[in-house]
Design a protein around this motif. Structure first.
Motif, PDB file in Angstrom:
ATOM      1  N   PHE A 137       0.841  -1.209   0.000  1.00 55.11           N
ATOM      2  CA  PHE A 137       0.000   0.000   0.000  1.00 55.11           C
ATOM      3  C   PHE A 137       0.872   1.254   0.000  1.00 55.11           C
ATOM      4  CE2 PHE A 137      -2.231   3.358   2.376  1.00 55.11           C
ATOM      5  CZ  PHE A 137      -3.293   3.563   1.514  1.00 55.11           C
ATOM      6  N   CYS A 138       1.898   1.262   0.815  1.00 53.04           N
ATOM      7  CA  CYS A 138       2.788   2.422   0.859  1.00 53.04           C
ATOM      8  C   CYS A 138       3.459   2.651  -0.498  1.00 53.04           C
ATOM      9  CB  CYS A 138       3.861   2.222   1.936  1.00 53.04           C
ATOM     10  SG  CYS A 138       3.228   2.315   3.632  1.00 53.04           S
ATOM     11  N   LEU A 139       3.983   1.580  -1.077  1.00 56.09           N
ATOM     12  CA  LEU A 139       4.685   1.714  -2.354  1.00 56.09           C
ATOM     13  C   LEU A 139       3.744   2.184  -3.459  1.00 56.09           C
ATOM     14  CD1 LEU A 139       6.936  -1.484  -2.280  1.00 56.09           C
ATOM     15  CD2 LEU A 139       7.719   0.887  -2.209  1.00 56.09           C
ATOM     16  N   ASN A 140       2.548   1.594  -3.536  1.00 53.92           N
ATOM     17  CA  ASN A 140       1.618   1.973  -4.599  1.00 53.92           C
ATOM     18  C   ASN A 140       1.113   3.401  -4.432  1.00 53.92           C
ATOM     19  OD1 ASN A 140       1.807  -0.391  -5.972  1.00 53.92           O
ATOM     20  ND2 ASN A 140      -0.064  -1.294  -5.203  1.00 53.92           N
ATOM     21  N   THR A 141       0.935   3.822  -3.182  1.00 52.29           N
ATOM     22  CA  THR A 141       0.503   5.208  -2.949  1.00 52.29           C
ATOM     23  C   THR A 141       1.581   6.188  -3.392  1.00 52.29           C
ATOM     24  OG1 THR A 141      -0.790   4.463  -1.050  1.00 52.29           O
ATOM     25  CG2 THR A 141      -0.368   6.818  -1.219  1.00 52.29           C
ATOM     26  N   VAL A 142       2.826   5.894  -3.031  1.00 51.93           N
ATOM     27  CA  VAL A 142       3.939   6.753  -3.453  1.00 51.93           C
ATOM     28  C   VAL A 142       4.012   6.804  -4.976  1.00 51.93           C
ATOM     29  CG1 VAL A 142       6.442   7.031  -3.430  1.00 51.93           C
ATOM     30  CG2 VAL A 142       5.241   6.342  -1.342  1.00 51.93           C
ATOM     31  N   LEU A 143       3.873   5.638  -5.605  1.00 55.61           N
ATOM     32  CA  LEU A 143       3.925   5.590  -7.068  1.00 55.61           C
ATOM     33  C   LEU A 143       2.811   6.425  -7.678  1.00 55.61           C
ATOM     34  CD1 LEU A 143       5.006   4.506  -9.752  1.00 55.61           C
ATOM     35  CD2 LEU A 143       3.557   2.482  -9.438  1.00 55.61           C
ATOM     36  N   ALA A 144       1.599   6.316  -7.129  1.00 55.16           N
ATOM     37  CA  ALA A 144       0.460   7.071  -7.670  1.00 55.16           C
ATOM     38  C   ALA A 144       0.726   8.570  -7.593  1.00 55.16           C
ATOM     39  CB  ALA A 144      -0.812   6.711  -6.906  1.00 55.16           C
ATOM     40  N   VAL A 145       1.279   9.012  -6.486  1.00 56.89           N
ATOM     41  CA  VAL A 145       1.520  10.448  -6.300  1.00 56.89           C
ATOM     42  C   VAL A 145       2.669  10.919  -7.185  1.00 56.89           C
ATOM     43  CG1 VAL A 145       2.253  12.196  -4.634  1.00 56.89           C
ATOM     44  CG2 VAL A 145       0.567  10.462  -3.965  1.00 56.89           C
ATOM     45  N   VAL A 146       3.781  10.181  -7.167  1.00 59.60           N
ATOM     46  CA  VAL A 146       4.945  10.585  -7.957  1.00 59.60           C
ATOM     47  C   VAL A 146       4.629  10.558  -9.454  1.00 59.60           C
ATOM     48  CG1 VAL A 146       7.290   9.915  -8.614  1.00 59.60           C
ATOM     49  CG2 VAL A 146       6.609   9.886  -6.213  1.00 59.60           C
ATOM     50  N   LYS A 147       3.849   9.592  -9.869  1.00 61.35           N
ATOM     51  CA  LYS A 147       3.534   9.429 -11.287  1.00 61.35           C
ATOM     52  C   LYS A 147       2.582  10.507 -11.785  1.00 61.35           C
ATOM     53  CE  LYS A 147       1.683   5.794 -14.325  1.00 61.35           C
ATOM     54  NZ  LYS A 147       1.102   4.431 -14.330  1.00 61.35           N
ATOM     55  N   ARG A 148       1.658  10.975 -10.923  1.00 62.45           N
ATOM     56  CA  ARG A 148       0.579  11.845 -11.404  1.00 62.45           C
ATOM     57  C   ARG A 148       0.697  13.306 -11.000  1.00 62.45           C
ATOM     58  NH1 ARG A 148      -1.618   9.184 -15.578  1.00 62.45           N
ATOM     59  NH2 ARG A 148      -2.399   7.123 -15.017  1.00 62.45           N
ATOM     60  N   ALA A 149       1.413  13.617  -9.923  1.00 61.67           N
ATOM     61  CA  ALA A 149       1.501  15.011  -9.478  1.00 61.67           C
ATOM     62  C   ALA A 149       2.328  15.822 -10.483  1.00 61.67           C
ATOM     63  CB  ALA A 149       2.124  15.084  -8.087  1.00 61.67           C
ATOM     64  N   ARG A 150       1.778  16.912 -10.989  1.00 66.31           N
ATOM     65  CA  ARG A 150       2.442  17.720 -12.017  1.00 66.31           C
ATOM     66  C   ARG A 150       2.162  19.210 -11.796  1.00 66.31           C
ATOM     67  NH1 ARG A 150       4.466  13.587 -13.075  1.00 66.31           N
ATOM     68  NH2 ARG A 150       4.818  12.538 -15.075  1.00 66.31           N
ATOM     69  N   TRP A 151       3.035  20.017 -12.373  1.00 69.30           N
ATOM     70  CA  TRP A 151       2.777  21.448 -12.431  1.00 69.30           C
ATOM     71  C   TRP A 151       1.985  21.761 -13.698  1.00 69.30           C
ATOM     72  CZ3 TRP A 151       7.750  19.371 -11.995  1.00 69.30           C
ATOM     73  CH2 TRP A 151       8.402  19.148 -13.220  1.00 69.30           C
ATOM     74  N   PRO A 152       1.370  22.963 -13.791  1.00 61.86           N
ATOM     75  CA  PRO A 152       0.588  23.302 -14.992  1.00 61.86           C
ATOM     76  C   PRO A 152       1.460  23.330 -16.238  1.00 61.86           C
ATOM     77  CG  PRO A 152       0.056  24.784 -13.180  1.00 61.86           C
ATOM     78  CD  PRO A 152       1.238  23.993 -12.742  1.00 61.86           C
ATOM     79  N   ALA A 153       0.884  22.897 -17.349  1.00 60.81           N
ATOM     80  CA  ALA A 153       1.627  22.878 -18.611  1.00 60.81           C
ATOM     81  C   ALA A 153       1.879  24.298 -19.117  1.00 60.81           C
ATOM     82  CB  ALA A 153       0.858  22.076 -19.655  1.00 60.81           C
ATOM     83  N   ASP A 154       0.971  25.216 -18.819  1.00 58.99           N
ATOM     84  CA  ASP A 154       1.112  26.600 -19.253  1.00 58.99           C
ATOM     85  C   ASP A 154       2.076  27.334 -18.331  1.00 58.99           C
ATOM     86  OD1 ASP A 154      -0.111  29.615 -18.885  1.00 58.99           O
ATOM     87  OD2 ASP A 154      -0.173  28.915 -20.971  1.00 58.99           O
ATOM     88  N   LEU A 155       3.094  27.963 -18.901  1.00 64.11           N
ATOM     89  CA  LEU A 155       4.129  28.615 -18.097  1.00 64.11           C
ATOM     90  C   LEU A 155       3.561  29.719 -17.237  1.00 64.11           C
ATOM     91  CD1 LEU A 155       7.075  29.067 -17.294  1.00 64.11           C
ATOM     92  CD2 LEU A 155       7.377  30.437 -19.384  1.00 64.11           C
ATOM     93  N   GLU A 156       2.669  30.516 -17.787  1.00 59.88           N
ATOM     94  CA  GLU A 156       2.096  31.621 -17.016  1.00 59.88           C
ATOM     95  C   GLU A 156       1.314  31.108 -15.814  1.00 59.88           C
ATOM     96  OE1 GLU A 156       2.731  34.829 -17.305  1.00 59.88           O
ATOM     97  OE2 GLU A 156       4.152  34.218 -18.866  1.00 59.88           O
ATOM     98  N   GLU A 157       0.527  30.051 -16.043  1.00 65.06           N
ATOM     99  CA  GLU A 157      -0.228  29.465 -14.924  1.00 65.06           C
ATOM    100  C   GLU A 157       0.727  28.899 -13.876  1.00 65.06           C
ATOM    101  OE1 GLU A 157      -2.833  26.589 -16.661  1.00 65.06           O
ATOM    102  OE2 GLU A 157      -4.402  28.052 -17.136  1.00 65.06           O
ATOM    103  N   ALA A 158       1.823  28.283 -14.338  1.00 68.72           N
ATOM    104  CA  ALA A 158       2.796  27.721 -13.400  1.00 68.72           C
ATOM    105  C   ALA A 158       3.450  28.830 -12.568  1.00 68.72           C
ATOM    106  CB  ALA A 158       3.850  26.927 -14.167  1.00 68.72           C
TER     107      ALA A 158
END
Length: 1232
Positions: free
Chosen positions: A730-751
């Motif tokens: 559970f710990c490993l899969n949760t970390v993977l889910a977060v690391v894999k999906r957490a992102r900054w906005p694609a638009d530079l201004e929004e970022a």
């Protein structure tokens, strides 16, 4: 002499009978065979004995052996025979053709075949130079009767096959014979057509008269032989011969489609003709087959054959069977129609002026009739043609085709339903499937491919009338929703009243769902938003959401429809809560909520499907889901806290979906707070002292997960160990889910506005920060500890700690083994059975998940965190001391996962500024180690192959049942190990290519690819001629240039590339030879290389030719590589010539000439194509033979004097020495 021949013949007859007698013992049979073979090889009486044995009075078995003797003499002794002996043999053979056989109806077919082979073998050696009247003699033979005419046709067919199709002759002889055939082709074709016409007319005339059945059958036999011979020529002769006299030949073939005894052969000829490629202008006459008369003949023949394709097994039986000859004819007719459509698509709209056929509708109705036939094979045969018609720029706009597209869509509704299993009798197609498929698994595999092709054609067909197509799909789905469930006679084994995977309702729901997917995907791509049928779609979505079912298979179809129709919900957001509620219910779906037993595969798949649907919706429409975030989050909290049994995957999938939505916050602080809250329990547990101790100590880790405990059926797996394993996963899969999906906005201004940009690089690129970085950095130390501990588990002392129950816990799981070995998975039988897993299987799954998830986390970290990951202190050292530790003991399948999931991802995502500090320290030792490991593995495989061959010869007599079983298991294990080594080799070479090789496509080719992009999804068509691929050039990547600066690393790369060429894996050999070796070697070719290194490079390629040279693809790549090495390094290294002289049977004179042209600037130069051909000939002696060719006796056919004048001397005026103008006209330079 006569007595000697008679005595020998008597012995040979006895030997032949001994060989062919089923009652003969093995030793006697071997002795008789040896006697016969020795006679053929050594006896001077072969010719007289052969002719004596072929006497008509003898048994067919003996006559056939006599003909074999004569053929052997011609094939292997012809070059040593005196001219008079050859003439004598030829005259006797022609005499055999005249009167050495029984009548056409009485003679055995294998005797005719053997006799024709003898004549063809002589033709291949003597015609046309020494036997100029051969064709006239053959023509004269046909006047002697039907038997001789049939033999002549067999001779002409066999000659065409050997010369053109199989090309079993040396190049010059093949050219001589082919040129002479081509010169005489008009006469040959007229001759064959006249024979066909005469025999068909006689056949038809006598068939109507009583008492002439033998003559009728004889004429029919000749006509069949003539058609078969025509089929051997139609494939390659000039199209003029086929279309001459206003397509007279095609007209005859169409007429013969109505003759039961001749229709199959006529259809074969038509199919070959219609499949011809060539100049469009030459193919234009084929459009005559779209005329009323030709189409009517084809339609009438199809209807008649269809009526005769099925009959009763016996007069008293009600059971039906397929009449194979009629069914095969139907297949050929269908292929003829499809090939005709291919010709139409090629010609219409081209520079050749061709109009849309007036009776196109009749043609398409015929095609539709085959598409709706009961045979699944016939349905699949039409797909490519439908796709071509729907894609065609002109035809796709024709009203006939547009109207037919709708009919095709409706016909596809039935075709998508998976029916017709050979073992069943619930559909007319089952009869045909029993002819076409060996088993249900075979049919299932075919149907999956068939459906995929249907989907491609459906998507193209939908474009012609998108709204009408959607209307059809919606009606079908509404019908399924309102129709009661029909379980049929194949109900579920697990619960009463539920469907099985073959139940009528399931296959119909599945087909309707697939149809809806195909149609909807085209609507959003091709229709403007205002034209979308949003209200109707929302109504349909509402009906799907309101539909309740307890059947997991139908629920899975419902979930697919929800995903497919969800894009419409983005225009009516009021249905979003209902959609989420339906998906949440499916995640916790149970057939019997009170049942605590294991779930069936279908239930697991339905729940997994719901999880995937949620992730897909949140990934594709996060902005739409953002208003529902709080609702979603609250539900997930309740779900995790409740007593509902959820798997780790199901829990983590919900968290993954939440992370995807949180990316739309576009506020670093807010998203970080959410991720901190989401990860709080995981971070606390993972960084706790207890878990830290467990993850750092192999013995404690094994005890923690229960791998050192003995588990029996009575005590079961301990709850504590099972819970502990669940906690880690559970710990490993949760970390993977977060690391894999957490992102900054694609638009530079929004970022920038959201606080994600912290700095800029020197070249102005923004440096982002990821909101999950803080949690990941807390997790990382123990993650590396776990990887190090996991690698240490394979050390002998830790393997000894495994209990007897889990001694095989680190081995591959059975499903993975079967997949690697290419063994079929019988899912049809196990789909609705409870999934019971033994304690060992659960432990294997745990270790596999730990290994792969750890490397997935590290692989995704670089991509997600970028600078924040690569600036971690002592990262290279941490990875080297964990992932790359104890690799000597790590099994191949675990090592393969490390390279694929982590190392390659690290290479592809690493910024250039960290190549030197991170990648070079890691990749250098890794490539050096993998070279050593793989070299040893392949050496063991090669040794094992030779040892096994010796042992087989020694142990033939000991064949006890237990030993056989043990040997079979050992062989399976060896095959598995070899396949694993092969896969690991490919992973290492893929990593090398990703690290060092950049493929560059020429600009013109790149533009073409852009132009072809919209058609990317379209199915590849057999009817479309493939153009040569644009040449691609390989260059070093920036990382490759960085690695090149380190001599030890670059030498490891060169060594592994050239060494891998001779490992027994053709895929790796071809990729490495064509992409890698020269790209790497070119970088150092101008430097001062040691002569030993240079000769090793060339020797490695020659060694690879010995192993893989029999494969043409590998041969071309290796020959090209050898030529590049030789031409670039030979001027400075004379040692290369010494290597070349060691090639067996090399033409030293040709090598000297090649060297002369290469080394002397003034020498005339060949073009690249000519140089390749010459160098390939020089390498011919190094090319290894395929196993099937290694013990084959060579047949040598001598070249005869050339039929034509020698071509003018090869003098390159431009590149050679300058000639005076008068010298060009000197008599010595006059070639006329």
């Amino acid at each position: 002499m006569g007595d000697q021949v008679a005595a020998m013949c008597e012995q040979l007859v006895k030997a032949v009978h001994v060989m062919m007698d089923a009652e003969t013992s093995q030793s006697y049979r071997v002795e008789a065979l040896k006697f016969c073979e020795d006679f053929k090889e050594t006896s001077a009486l072969c010719v007289p004995c052969g002719f004596e044995l072929v006497d008509k009075k003898r048994a067919p078995l003996v006559r056939h052996f006599g003909l074999q003797i004569l053929e052997h003499v011609i094939k292997f002794r012809w070059n040593k025979m005196q001219q008079q002996e050859k003439v004598h043999l030829k005259e006797w053979s022609m005499q055999l053709l005249s009167n050495g056989t029984h009548s056409i109806l009485d003679e055995e077919s294998h005797i005719k075949d053997a006799l024709s082979r003898i004549i063809v073998e002589m033709i291949k050696r003597e015609w046309p130079q020494h036997w100029p009247d051969m064709l006239k003699e053959m023509e004269a033979l046909t006047s002697q009767g039907e038997a001789q005419t049939e033999l002549v046709m067999l001779i002409l067919l066999r000659l065409a096959e050997d010369v053109i199709t199989f090309q079993t002759l040396p190049a010059q002889r093949r050219r001589d014979i082919q040129q002479m055939l081509t010169q005489n082709m008009e006469g040959i074709f007229n001759f064959m057509i006249s024979i066909l016409t005469y025999n068909v007319e006689e056949y038809r005339k006598l068939k109507r008269l009583p008492g002439h059945e033998p003559q009728v059958r004889a004429h029919c036999r000749v006509a069949v032989a003539t058609l078969n011979t025509l089929a051997g020529y139609i494939d390659w002769v000039s199209l003029d011969h086929i279309t001459t006299r206003n397509c007279y030949l095609l007209e005859i073939l169409c007429l013969l489609l109505s003759e039961l005894e001749l229709q199959l052969e006529a259809a074969e000829c038509l199919l070959i003709a219609m499949s011809r490629k060539g100049k469009l202008e030459e193919r234009k006459p084929f459009m005559l087959l779209f005329g009323d008369e030709a189409i009517d003949y084809i339609l009438f023949a199809a209807q008649s054959a269809d009526g005769l394709a099925i009959c009763k097994k016996s007069p008293d039986s009600q059971e039906m069977k397929v009449v194979e000859p009629r069914y095969i004819f139907l297949k050929r007719l269908c292929q003829v129609l499809c090939a005709l459509g291919g010709q139409l698509c090629s010609l219409l709209g081209s520079e050749v002026k061709v109009d849309v056929p007036a009776n196109l509708s009749k043609y398409m109705e015929a095609l539709l009739a085959f598409t709706t036939h009961s045979s699944q094979f016939l349905k699949s045969s039409t797909l490519a043609t439908w796709g071509a018609l729907f894609r065609h720029e002109t035809l796709s706009k024709d009203p006939v085709v547009v109207d037919m597209a709708i009919k095709y869509l409706r016909a596809s509704m039935g075709n998508l339903v998976k029916t017709g299993f050979p073992s069943r009798d619930d559909n007319p197609s089952c009869l045909y499937s029993r002819v076409d498929f060996d088993s249900d698994d075979d049919f299932n595999s075919f149907f999956n491919s068939f459906r995929a092709h249907q989907g491609e054609v459906l998507r193209v067909g939908c474009r012609l009338n998108k709204l009408e197509a959607f209307q059809i799909a919606a009606e079908w789905l509404h019908y399924q929703i309102t129709t009661p469930i029909n379980t049929g006679d194949t109900t579920s084994k697990n619960a009463e009243g539920l469907c099985s995977i073959l139940s009528p309702s399931v296959v119909e729901w599945d087909a309707a769902t697939f149809f809806m997917e195909c149609v909807t995907s085209q609507m959003f791509r091709k229709l403007e938003e205002e034209k979308l049928p949003i209200d109707q779609s929302i109504e349909l979505l509402q009906a799907v959401l309101n539909y309740e079912t307890k059947d997991p298979l139908i629920l899975s179809c419902l979930l697919t429809n929800i995903s497919v129709l969800f894009p419409f919900a983005t225009h009516r957001t009021h249905v979003l809560p209902q959609v989420l509620n339906k998906l949440f219910q499916a995640i916790t779906f149970e057939v019997n909520p009170g049942n605590k037993g294991p779930r069936t595969r279908s239930v697991k798949n339905a729940r997994r499907h719901a999880c995937s649907s949620i992730i897909k919706i949140c990934r594709d429409y996060p902005q739409i889901m953002l208003p529902c975030f709080d609702l979603f989050y609250d539900h997930v909290k309740k779900l995790v806290a409740s007593e509902v049994t959820l798997t780790v995957m199901e829990k983590c999938s919900q968290m993954e979906a939440l992370v995807l939505i949180s990316n739309q916050f576009k506020d670093f602080t807010k998203q970080k707070e959410f991720l901190d809250e989401l990860m709080a329990s995981v971070v606390t547990e993972w960084t706790s002292e207890e878990i830290g101790h467990v993850l750092s100590n192999p013995s404690v880790f094994l005890s923690f997960v229960g791998a050192d405990q003995i588990v029996t059926e009575q005590n079961g797996d301990t709850d504590t160990a099972s819970v502990n394993r669940g906690r880690l996963i559970f710990c490993l899969n949760t970390v993977l889910a977060v690391v894999k999906r957490a992102r900054w906005p694609a638009d530079l201004e929004e970022a920038k506005t959201g606080g994600f940009v912290v700095d800029y690089t020197l070249d102005g690129a923004p440096i982002y920060r990821n909101p999950c970085t803080a949690q990941f950095l807390l997790i990382l130390p123990n993650l590396l500890n776990l990887i190090r501990t996991h690698n240490s588990l394979f050390l002998p002392e830790n393997m000894a700690r495994l209990s007897e129950t889990f001694s095989r816990a680190h081995e591959m799981m059975e499903n993975d083994k079967n997949m690697l070995l290419g063994l079929s998975q019988h899912l049809l039988e196990t789909y609705d059975s409870p999934v019971y897993r033994s304690p060992l299987e659960r432990m294997q799954t745990f270790f596999c998940n730990v290994n792969e998830t750890c490397f997935q986390i590290l692989g995704n970290a670089g991509l997600s965190l970028q600078q924040e990951f690569y600036t971690v202190e002592k990262l290279a050292e941490g990875i080297a001391n964990s992932a790359f530790l104890s690799l000597d003991h790590v099994p191949d399948h675990k090592l393969r996962a490390m390279i694929r999931l982590f190392t390659r991802q690290l290479v592809q995502s690493c910024p250039q500024e960290y190549y030197e500090s991170l990648l070079c320290p890691l990749l250098g030792p890794l490539f050096a180690y993998m070279l050593q490991r793989l070299s040893m593995k392949w050496q063991v495989i090669n040794q094992r192959a030779s040892i096994n061959g010796e042992e087989e010869a020694e142990e033939e007599e000991e064949e006890e049942e237990e030993e056989e079983l043990c040997q079979e298991n050992q062989v399976t294990q060896e095959m598995l190990e070899e396949q694993l080594v092969r896969q690991l080799t490919r992973e290492v070479l893929d990593l090398l290519i990703a690290s060092c090789i950049s493929r560059k496509v020429p600009e013109s080719a790149a533009n073409k690819e852009e132009a072809d992009a919209p058609a990317e999804e379209d199915m590849m068509m057999d009817s479309v001629q493939m153009t040569a691929a644009a040449p691609q050039t390989e260059e070093l990547t920036e990382l490759g240039k960085c690695l090149m600066k380190h001599e030890d690393i670059f030498m490891s790369l060169l060594t592994i590339s050239f060494t891998s060429l001779s490992w027994k894996d053709t895929t790796s050999c071809h990729r490495t030879a064509s992409m890698v070796c020269w790209t790497l070697l070119r970088q150092v070719v101008a430097g001062n290389l040691l002569p030993e290194a240079v000769t090793w490079f060339l020797t490695s390629v020659l060694r690879a030719l010995q192993v893989h040279g029999q494969h043409e693809v590998c041969n071309s790549a290796l020959s090209q590589l050898a030529m590049l090495i030789y031409e670039n390094l030979r001027p400075r290294y004379t040692e290369l010539k010494e290597v070349m002289t060691q090639i067996p049977n090399i033409n030293l004179e040709a090598l000297e000439q090649y060297d002369h042209r290469l080394l002397h600037p003034a020498a005339p130069k060949y073009g690249e194509k000519k140089r390749k051909e010459l160098f390939k000939k020089l390498l011919a002696g190094a090319v290894g033979k395929a196993l099937c060719q290694q013990f084959r006796k060579e047949v040598h056919i001598r070249n005869l004097p050339s039929l034509y004048k020698n071509p003018k001397p090869e003098t390159d005026i431009l590149s050679g020495e300058p000639l005076l103008l008068t010298a060009l006209f000197h008599s010595e330079n006059d070639t006329l």
